[in-house]
Motif scaffolding. Structure first.
Motif, PDB file in Angstrom:
ATOM      1  N   LYS A 116       0.771  -1.303   0.054  1.00 27.92           N
ATOM      2  CA  LYS A 116      -0.071   0.089  -0.206  1.00 27.92           C
ATOM      3  C   LYS A 116       0.856   1.129  -0.183  1.00 27.92           C
ATOM      4  CE  LYS A 116      -4.127  -2.118   2.187  1.00 27.92           C
ATOM      5  NZ  LYS A 116      -4.761  -2.236   3.441  1.00 27.92           N
ATOM      6  N   ASP A 117       2.010   1.383   0.856  1.00 27.12           N
ATOM      7  CA  ASP A 117       2.913   2.642   0.902  1.00 27.12           C
ATOM      8  C   ASP A 117       3.305   2.816  -0.541  1.00 27.12           C
ATOM      9  OD1 ASP A 117       2.307   2.931   3.492  1.00 27.12           O
ATOM     10  OD2 ASP A 117       3.954   2.084   4.022  1.00 27.12           O
ATOM     11  N   GLU A 169      -8.236   2.963   3.238  1.00 28.11           N
ATOM     12  CA  GLU A 169      -7.268   1.859   3.889  1.00 28.11           C
ATOM     13  C   GLU A 169      -7.573   0.505   2.979  1.00 28.11           C
ATOM     14  OE1 GLU A 169      -5.036   1.679   5.772  1.00 28.11           O
ATOM     15  OE2 GLU A 169      -4.945   3.888   6.442  1.00 28.11           O
ATOM     16  N   SER A 175      -5.346  11.706   0.660  1.00 26.70           N
ATOM     17  CA  SER A 175      -5.933  10.335   0.940  1.00 26.70           C
ATOM     18  C   SER A 175      -5.144   9.306   1.447  1.00 26.70           C
ATOM     19  CB  SER A 175      -6.439   9.860  -0.551  1.00 26.70           C
ATOM     20  OG  SER A 175      -7.669  10.687  -1.302  1.00 26.70           O
ATOM     21  N   TRP A 176      -3.932   9.883   1.656  1.00 25.20           N
ATOM     22  CA  TRP A 176      -2.714   8.856   2.309  1.00 25.20           C
ATOM     23  C   TRP A 176      -3.364   8.064   3.491  1.00 25.20           C
ATOM     24  CZ3 TRP A 176       2.263   9.085   0.330  1.00 25.20           C
ATOM     25  CH2 TRP A 176       3.049   8.125   0.940  1.00 25.20           C
ATOM     26  N   THR A 177      -3.970   8.438   4.397  1.00 27.67           N
ATOM     27  CA  THR A 177      -4.480   7.753   5.580  1.00 27.67           C
ATOM     28  C   THR A 177      -5.971   7.502   5.719  1.00 27.67           C
ATOM     29  OG1 THR A 177      -4.642   9.868   6.876  1.00 27.67           O
ATOM     30  CG2 THR A 177      -2.514   8.711   6.980  1.00 27.67           C
ATOM     31  N   ASN A 198       1.034   9.528  -5.525  1.00 32.19           N
ATOM     32  CA  ASN A 198       1.436  11.062  -5.032  1.00 32.19           C
ATOM     33  C   ASN A 198       2.474  11.532  -6.090  1.00 32.19           C
ATOM     34  OD1 ASN A 198       0.086  12.177  -2.469  1.00 32.19           O
ATOM     35  ND2 ASN A 198       0.002   9.804  -2.480  1.00 32.19           N
ATOM     36  N   TYR A 258      -6.426   4.742  -6.139  1.00 30.60           N
ATOM     37  CA  TYR A 258      -5.690   5.605  -6.675  1.00 30.60           C
ATOM     38  C   TYR A 258      -5.580   5.429  -8.211  1.00 30.60           C
ATOM     39  CZ  TYR A 258      -3.743   7.078  -2.442  1.00 30.60           C
ATOM     40  OH  TYR A 258      -3.582   7.551  -0.980  1.00 30.60           O
ATOM     41  N   ARG A 292       0.712   4.364  -2.527  1.00 32.90           N
ATOM     42  CA  ARG A 292       0.523   5.747  -2.287  1.00 32.90           C
ATOM     43  C   ARG A 292       1.750   6.899  -3.004  1.00 32.90           C
ATOM     44  NH1 ARG A 292      -1.114   3.078   2.761  1.00 32.90           N
ATOM     45  NH2 ARG A 292      -3.341   3.231   3.152  1.00 32.90           N
ATOM     46  N   TRP A 293       2.742   6.197  -2.703  1.00 33.45           N
ATOM     47  CA  TRP A 293       4.058   7.036  -3.086  1.00 33.45           C
ATOM     48  C   TRP A 293       4.101   7.312  -4.671  1.00 33.45           C
ATOM     49  CZ3 TRP A 293       7.206  10.299  -0.704  1.00 33.45           C
ATOM     50  CH2 TRP A 293       7.156  10.080   0.506  1.00 33.45           C
ATOM     51  N   VAL A 344      -6.547   0.103  -1.752  1.00 30.56           N
ATOM     52  CA  VAL A 344      -5.839   1.254  -1.900  1.00 30.56           C
ATOM     53  C   VAL A 344      -5.689   1.254  -3.418  1.00 30.56           C
ATOM     54  CG1 VAL A 344      -4.029   2.484  -1.131  1.00 30.56           C
ATOM     55  CG2 VAL A 344      -5.283   1.334   0.456  1.00 30.56           C
ATOM     56  N   LYS A 345      -5.151   0.251  -4.049  1.00 30.68           N
ATOM     57  CA  LYS A 345      -4.626   0.396  -5.336  1.00 30.68           C
ATOM     58  C   LYS A 345      -5.608   0.755  -6.176  1.00 30.68           C
ATOM     59  CE  LYS A 345      -2.509  -2.957  -8.890  1.00 30.68           C
ATOM     60  NZ  LYS A 345      -2.094  -4.167  -9.208  1.00 30.68           N
TER      61      LYS A 345
END
Length: 359
Positions: A28-29, A111, A106-108, A36, A118, A32-33, A114-115
């Motif tokens: 997930k991180d 949950e 939307s980072w936190t 963003n 985004y 997100r990276w 997630v994929k």
């Protein structure tokens, strides 16, 4: 780089969405990276448009034109043609900025799945930018639908307790509006072929033959576009989908819905010039109707007709500043002084009507 700047801005979010397809969902991180980074990249890449557009602000016509007519699907006359004017330039900058802020926020907040979230958000970003850039009606409609489908999914999957109700309501309303708009586009398409013998979806080409549409057809054509965009704005009584969509949408989706999506319909009514051509033939533009409402003294009724349609002349003027230099507010030349006087007459009469005591 100016030659392809619009394509680069347009497809940067889409590249990020395609890249996310190859990232495992459990990371997930990383998802997100990547999302963003590409959202921020889209905003940073759009920043050079500010000085470049400013340097060309007095030049007539659309800026940063790309592509040519009928170069995409020649068999039906569809082309990949991009270009921007004064309003679309501002909305592109707003879209890239709000898109990055929304994805960052939307980072936190997100949950689950997630994929997918985004990916659809980046596709939504591409659709919104395409609507503001497209100068071909077929391409415009593709981006229009590509803008609505991701928002439907964002509401329906990541929304609140009544998300399915809100998403379906949003879908049905916007589907009806899209169908009306498609019918209007197809009418212009076949009317242009009847007049010229050429099939094309080019906005500028269709604008050239739009004034030749018969009066009774022009009314129906105007209503098709007007109702399609009125649903999207939304205007009364087509607004009931909006409260549900805003309440149930995820926070980032609600920001994009209010900040960008609702403005897409406003822009579309003016940027291609078709509204101006069609309003010229509406009953609202006829002299006897205008005389009844106190606009008889204006030599040109352009602003009067648009006021009757509930559109701000200042807003329309903003759309043409930087796009067509003869319409920039200069009052040094006699012709410009006359036009400026006409506008003042219209605005003064509107102010007098508003402030007059009611009997």
């Amino acid at each position: 780089m100016q030659t392809h700047i619009l394509s680069i801005v347009l497809f940067t979010p889409l590249v990020g969405a395609l890249l996310l397809l190859f990232v495992p969902s459990e990371k997930k991180d990383a998802v997100r990276w990547i999302a963003n980074i590409f959202a921020l990249a889209g905003f940073l890449i759009s920043l050079p448009l500010v000085p470049w557009f400013w340097a060309q602000r007095f030049e007539p016509g659309f800026k940063f034109m790309e592509g040519s007519t009928n170069n995409w699907i020649p068999s039906i006359g569809a082309g990949y043609v991009l270009g921007i004017d004064g309003i679309s330039f501002l909305l592109i900058m707003l879209t890239t900025l709000l898109g990055w802020i929304s994805i960052l926020s939307s980072w936190t907040a997100i949950e689950n799945r997630v994929k997918e979230y985004y990916i659809w958000f980046l596709v939504l970003q591409t659709g919104m930018l395409g609507v503001f850039m497209a100068l071909d009606f077929f391409l415009f409609f593709v981006f229009w639908e590509a803008m609505l489908v991701p928002m439907y999914l964002l509401i329906g999957i990541w929304g609140g307790p009544r998300k399915l109700y809100a998403a379906i309501k949003f879908f049905l309303y916007t589907l009806f509006g899209s169908v009306l708009m498609l019918l209007g586009i197809l009418f212009l398409y076949f009317h242009h072929q009847t007049v010229t013998g050429v099939y094309t979806f080019s906005v500028t080409a269709l604008y050239e033959t739009a004034p030749k549409i018969a009066f009774h057809y022009a009314i129906w054509l105007f209503l098709a576009f007007f109702l399609g965009f009125a649903i999207k704005v939304p205007m009364f009584p087509f607004h009931t989908w909006l409260p549900d969509a805003h309440v149930e949408a995820p926070t980032a989706g609600s920001v994009i819905l209010a900040g960008v999506l609702l403005l897409a319909a406003v822009l579309s009514q003016r940027r291609d010039g078709l509204e101006s051509a069609l309003v010229d033939d509406l009953p609202l533009r006829r002299g006897h109707h205008l005389r009844r409402l106190g606009f008889a003294d204006a030599e040109r009724h352009e602003e009067a007709g648009r006021l009757l349609l509930g559109q701000s002349p200042g807003f329309l003027h903003l759309g043409n500043f930087c796009a067509e230099s003869p319409r920039i507010e200069r009052v040094s030349a006699p012709a410009d002084q006359s036009r400026h006087l006409d506008r003042r007459i219209v605005l003064d009469r509107r102010r007098a009507v508003r402030t007059a005591p009611h009997s």
